[in-house]
Scaffold this motif. Structure first.
Motif, PDB file in Angstrom:
ATOM      1  N   UNK A   1       0.832  -1.200   0.000  1.00  0.00           N
ATOM      2  CA  UNK A   1       0.000   0.000   0.000  1.00  0.00           C
ATOM      3  C   UNK A   1       0.869   1.252   0.000  1.00  0.00           C
ATOM      4  N   UNK A   2       1.950   1.235   0.783  1.00  0.00           N
ATOM      5  CA  UNK A   2       2.864   2.372   0.812  1.00  0.00           C
ATOM      6  C   UNK A   2       3.465   2.618  -0.566  1.00  0.00           C
ATOM      7  N   UNK A   3       3.851   1.531  -1.261  1.00  0.00           N
ATOM      8  CA  UNK A   3       4.410   1.666  -2.605  1.00  0.00           C
ATOM      9  C   UNK A   3       3.381   2.284  -3.553  1.00  0.00           C
ATOM     10  N   UNK A   4       2.132   1.833  -3.461  1.00  0.00           N
ATOM     11  CA  UNK A   4       1.074   2.393  -4.307  1.00  0.00           C
ATOM     12  C   UNK A   4       0.934   3.897  -4.095  1.00  0.00           C
ATOM     13  N   UNK A   5       0.949   4.314  -2.846  1.00  0.00           N
ATOM     14  CA  UNK A   5       0.789   5.734  -2.534  1.00  0.00           C
ATOM     15  C   UNK A   5       1.996   6.556  -2.980  1.00  0.00           C
ATOM     16  N   UNK A   6       3.199   6.009  -2.743  1.00  0.00           N
ATOM     17  CA  UNK A   6       4.406   6.756  -3.109  1.00  0.00           C
ATOM     18  C   UNK A   6       4.582   6.840  -4.616  1.00  0.00           C
TER      19      UNK A   6
ATOM     20  N   UNK B   1     -13.322  20.316  -5.598  1.00  0.00           N
ATOM     21  CA  UNK B   1     -14.420  19.341  -5.684  1.00  0.00           C
ATOM     22  C   UNK B   1     -14.072  18.014  -5.011  1.00  0.00           C
ATOM     23  N   UNK B   2     -12.824  17.863  -4.562  1.00  0.00           N
ATOM     24  CA  UNK B   2     -12.365  16.568  -4.032  1.00  0.00           C
ATOM     25  C   UNK B   2     -13.145  16.116  -2.809  1.00  0.00           C
ATOM     26  N   UNK B   3     -13.643  17.054  -2.012  1.00  0.00           N
ATOM     27  CA  UNK B   3     -14.367  16.680  -0.791  1.00  0.00           C
ATOM     28  C   UNK B   3     -15.667  15.946  -1.103  1.00  0.00           C
ATOM     29  N   UNK B   4     -16.127  16.041  -2.350  1.00  0.00           N
ATOM     30  CA  UNK B   4     -17.343  15.338  -2.751  1.00  0.00           C
ATOM     31  C   UNK B   4     -17.039  14.009  -3.441  1.00  0.00           C
ATOM     32  N   UNK B   5     -15.755  13.688  -3.567  1.00  0.00           N
ATOM     33  CA  UNK B   5     -15.348  12.464  -4.245  1.00  0.00           C
ATOM     34  C   UNK B   5     -14.685  11.518  -3.249  1.00  0.00           C
ATOM     35  N   UNK B   6     -14.619  10.250  -3.598  1.00  0.00           N
ATOM     36  CA  UNK B   6     -14.035   9.245  -2.731  1.00  0.00           C
ATOM     37  C   UNK B   6     -12.565   9.038  -3.055  1.00  0.00           C
ATOM     38  N   UNK B   7     -11.713   9.033  -2.041  1.00  0.00           N
ATOM     39  CA  UNK B   7     -10.294   8.743  -2.225  1.00  0.00           C
ATOM     40  C   UNK B   7     -10.093   7.234  -2.330  1.00  0.00           C
ATOM     41  N   UNK B   8      -9.455   6.790  -3.391  1.00  0.00           N
ATOM     42  CA  UNK B   8      -9.273   5.353  -3.589  1.00  0.00           C
ATOM     43  C   UNK B   8      -8.035   5.099  -4.439  1.00  0.00           C
ATOM     44  N   UNK B   9      -7.544   3.872  -4.396  1.00  0.00           N
ATOM     45  CA  UNK B   9      -6.398   3.497  -5.219  1.00  0.00           C
ATOM     46  C   UNK B   9      -6.775   3.436  -6.698  1.00  0.00           C
ATOM     47  N   UNK B  10      -8.024   3.122  -6.993  1.00  0.00           N
ATOM     48  CA  UNK B  10      -8.483   3.123  -8.381  1.00  0.00           C
ATOM     49  C   UNK B  10      -8.380   4.521  -8.982  1.00  0.00           C
TER      50      UNK B  10
ATOM     51  N   UNK C   1       0.836  -0.027 -15.242  1.00  0.00           N
ATOM     52  CA  UNK C   1       0.909  -1.495 -15.236  1.00  0.00           C
ATOM     53  C   UNK C   1       1.317  -2.007 -13.845  1.00  0.00           C
ATOM     54  N   UNK C   2       2.333  -1.380 -13.266  1.00  0.00           N
ATOM     55  CA  UNK C   2       2.793  -1.794 -11.933  1.00  0.00           C
ATOM     56  C   UNK C   2       1.687  -1.581 -10.905  1.00  0.00           C
ATOM     57  N   UNK C   3       0.985  -0.472 -11.010  1.00  0.00           N
ATOM     58  CA  UNK C   3      -0.102  -0.166 -10.087  1.00  0.00           C
ATOM     59  C   UNK C   3      -1.180  -1.245 -10.150  1.00  0.00           C
ATOM     60  N   UNK C   4      -1.571  -1.641 -11.352  1.00  0.00           N
ATOM     61  CA  UNK C   4      -2.592  -2.678 -11.520  1.00  0.00           C
ATOM     62  C   UNK C   4      -2.122  -4.009 -10.935  1.00  0.00           C
TER      63      UNK C   4
ATOM     64  N   UNK D   1      -2.973  -7.162  -3.508  1.00  0.00           N
ATOM     65  CA  UNK D   1      -3.304  -6.687  -2.171  1.00  0.00           C
ATOM     66  C   UNK D   1      -4.653  -7.262  -1.760  1.00  0.00           C
ATOM     67  N   UNK D   2      -4.686  -7.882  -0.606  1.00  0.00           N
ATOM     68  CA  UNK D   2      -5.898  -8.551  -0.148  1.00  0.00           C
ATOM     69  C   UNK D   2      -6.777  -7.574   0.633  1.00  0.00           C
ATOM     70  N   UNK D   3      -7.545  -6.790  -0.095  1.00  0.00           N
ATOM     71  CA  UNK D   3      -8.548  -5.961   0.551  1.00  0.00           C
ATOM     72  C   UNK D   3      -9.660  -5.668  -0.437  1.00  0.00           C
ATOM     73  N   UNK D   4     -10.849  -5.377   0.089  1.00  0.00           N
ATOM     74  CA  UNK D   4     -11.976  -5.028  -0.747  1.00  0.00           C
ATOM     75  C   UNK D   4     -12.158  -3.520  -0.668  1.00  0.00           C
ATOM     76  N   UNK D   5     -11.764  -2.859  -1.739  1.00  0.00           N
ATOM     77  CA  UNK D   5     -11.700  -1.404  -1.705  1.00  0.00           C
ATOM     78  C   UNK D   5     -13.064  -0.767  -1.444  1.00  0.00           C
ATOM     79  N   UNK D   6     -14.110  -1.355  -1.927  1.00  0.00           N
ATOM     80  CA  UNK D   6     -15.424  -0.763  -1.781  1.00  0.00           C
ATOM     81  C   UNK D   6     -16.005  -0.906  -0.370  1.00  0.00           C
ATOM     82  N   UNK D   7     -15.422  -1.816   0.417  1.00  0.00           N
ATOM     83  CA  UNK D   7     -15.955  -2.065   1.747  1.00  0.00           C
ATOM     84  C   UNK D   7     -15.172  -1.368   2.849  1.00  0.00           C
TER      85      UNK D   7
END
Length: 400
Positions: A216-221, A272-281, A382-385, A391-397
């Motif tokens: 997750x840290x790598x994804x963010x960085x 407008x970001x406060x009305x949007x969801x922060x996600x890895x997608x 490609x690396x991000x995907x 990563x074992x998590x359900x992003x929507x939950x």
């Protein structure tokens, strides 16, 4: 009470990026005017980043040992001194220009290495009583510096064509105002301890990320790296490319006006970001659009079209920055200055290397840097995907 504390910090973020972006663009334009090569201009553009690679991580951790007010007063004092040093440089002979500009921007990288981690940690510490308020605080911080970042290059183009000395006087005046704001309006509060962070995490029922924390840290960085690389390439290399006779051959004023759209797009997203969801997608999608925009910049010439592309680029660059920063700071339990320092050090790597590499590649072909950096962005997609798949998590939950 928390809101009043944060109101002090937003003008500081605005002033910090307005003055920095203005001085960076002025340095590139002045170096181009003085006949420096694209490699030398690239070195000047990357000088800030060379120091910024290490200093935020070091000084961010150091700032956790005493109050944010003290660290910010030290940083602003250094900025004031360097504004005067900059004024001295532009009055010297052309033989001194390259070394002088490189040195002053390198030193700016040091003092800003104390400045940004302290601000980011202060915002996070004083807005973390709820997840919603944390997102709002980070969002308002991003809006503040982004407006400054948009206005800075615009003013740089005007001052470059009119009188550069006035730009340095303005910078010193703004830094002085920021110092007074910190001195008289900012409370002297020490960083929170570990127990307070643990209590905050219990309150907000945060997710345990230990099993996937490194990925997750790598994804963010990676998002931070894309932000820094693209932003600094546009701020430094695009400015150089647009000013060169064999490039776009634009005036400083026109360059500033077109660059303004980049900052405008980024600021619009922050609003407008406060009305949007922060996600890895959101990060992955942004990477793809940014890569396509870089290719478009190499193929287009009319200022209006380039301004539109820069607006779109700024929008998605802002998205990568805010999502990466907000998620990183939200799920760190302690020593936020140190974590913010790591974040900013990644910004330093992109800021240092991208102008230098762009200048070197430009000796072959002026448009080639855009294609090379677009290819790098697509590799990141490609690396991000790949990492997300593992990563074992359900992003929507989960509340990412």
């Amino acid at each position: 009470m928390e809101v009043r504390k944060l109101r002090v910090i937003y003008p500081l973020a605005f002033i910090g990026d307005l003055t920095l972006s203005m001085l960076l663009v002025l340095s590139v334009l002045y170096g181009t005017k003085m006949g420096l090569s694209t490699i030398e201009v690239g070195l000047i553009g990357g000088a800030y980043g060379f120091a910024y690679i290490f200093m935020p991580a070091i000084l961010g951790r150091f700032s956790d040992n005493f109050s944010r007010k003290t660290s910010l007063m030290i940083a602003i004092s250094g900025q004031m001194i360097l504004a005067l040093f900059f004024l001295f440089i532009i009055t010297q002979t052309s033989d001194f220009i390259f070394y002088g500009l490189f040195l002053v921007l390198f030193l700016y990288g040091i003092v800003y290495g104390f400045f940004w981690p302290s601000i980011e940690a202060y915002v996070s510490e004083n807005a973390e009583h709820s997840s919603k308020e944390h997102e709002k605080g980070i969002g308002n911080f991003c809006i503040s510096w982004s407006i400054g970042f948009a206005i800075g290059p615009f003013l740089a183009g005007i001052f470059y064509d009119f009188n550069m000395v006035l730009a340095l006087i303005l910078a010193f005046t703004l830094y002085t105002s920021a110092f007074c704001l910190i001195l008289f309006k900012m409370p002297k509060i020490k960083p929170k301890n570990k127990d307070q962070f643990i209590e905050f995490n219990k309150l907000n029922n945060q997710v345990n990320l230990n099993s996937n924390s490194k990925k997750i840290l790598v994804l963010l960085l990676m998002g931070v790296m894309i932000y820094a690389t693209v932003s600094k390439t546009l701020l430094s290399y695009f400015t150089n490319y647009a000013a060169l006779p064999e490039g776009l051959n634009w005036t400083g004023t026109l360059i500033g006006q077109v660059m303004f759209f980049f900052g405008l797009g980024r600021t619009f997203y922050f609003i407008i970001a406060r009305y949007l969801k922060n996600s890895f997608t959101a990060l992955t999608q942004s990477f793809l659009v940014i890569g396509l925009c870089l290719i478009a910049l190499a193929l287009l010439y009319p200022p209006i079209l380039i301004g539109v592309i820069l607006f779109i680029t700024g929008f998605f660059v802002g998205r990568t920055y805010l999502v990466s920063l907000e998620l990183l700071l939200k799920y760190e339990q302690e020593k936020k200055g140190a974590k913010a320092g790591i974040f900013e050090s990644i910004v330093g790597i992109g800021s240092a290397l991208s102008p230098l590499f762009a200048g070197m590649i430009a000796t072959i072909n002026l448009k080639m840097p855009y294609f090379i950096f677009a290819s790098i962005v697509f590799v990141f997609v490609i690396v991000h995907l790949f990492l997300k798949k593992n990563i074992q998590f359900e992003e929507n939950k989960k509340n990412y």
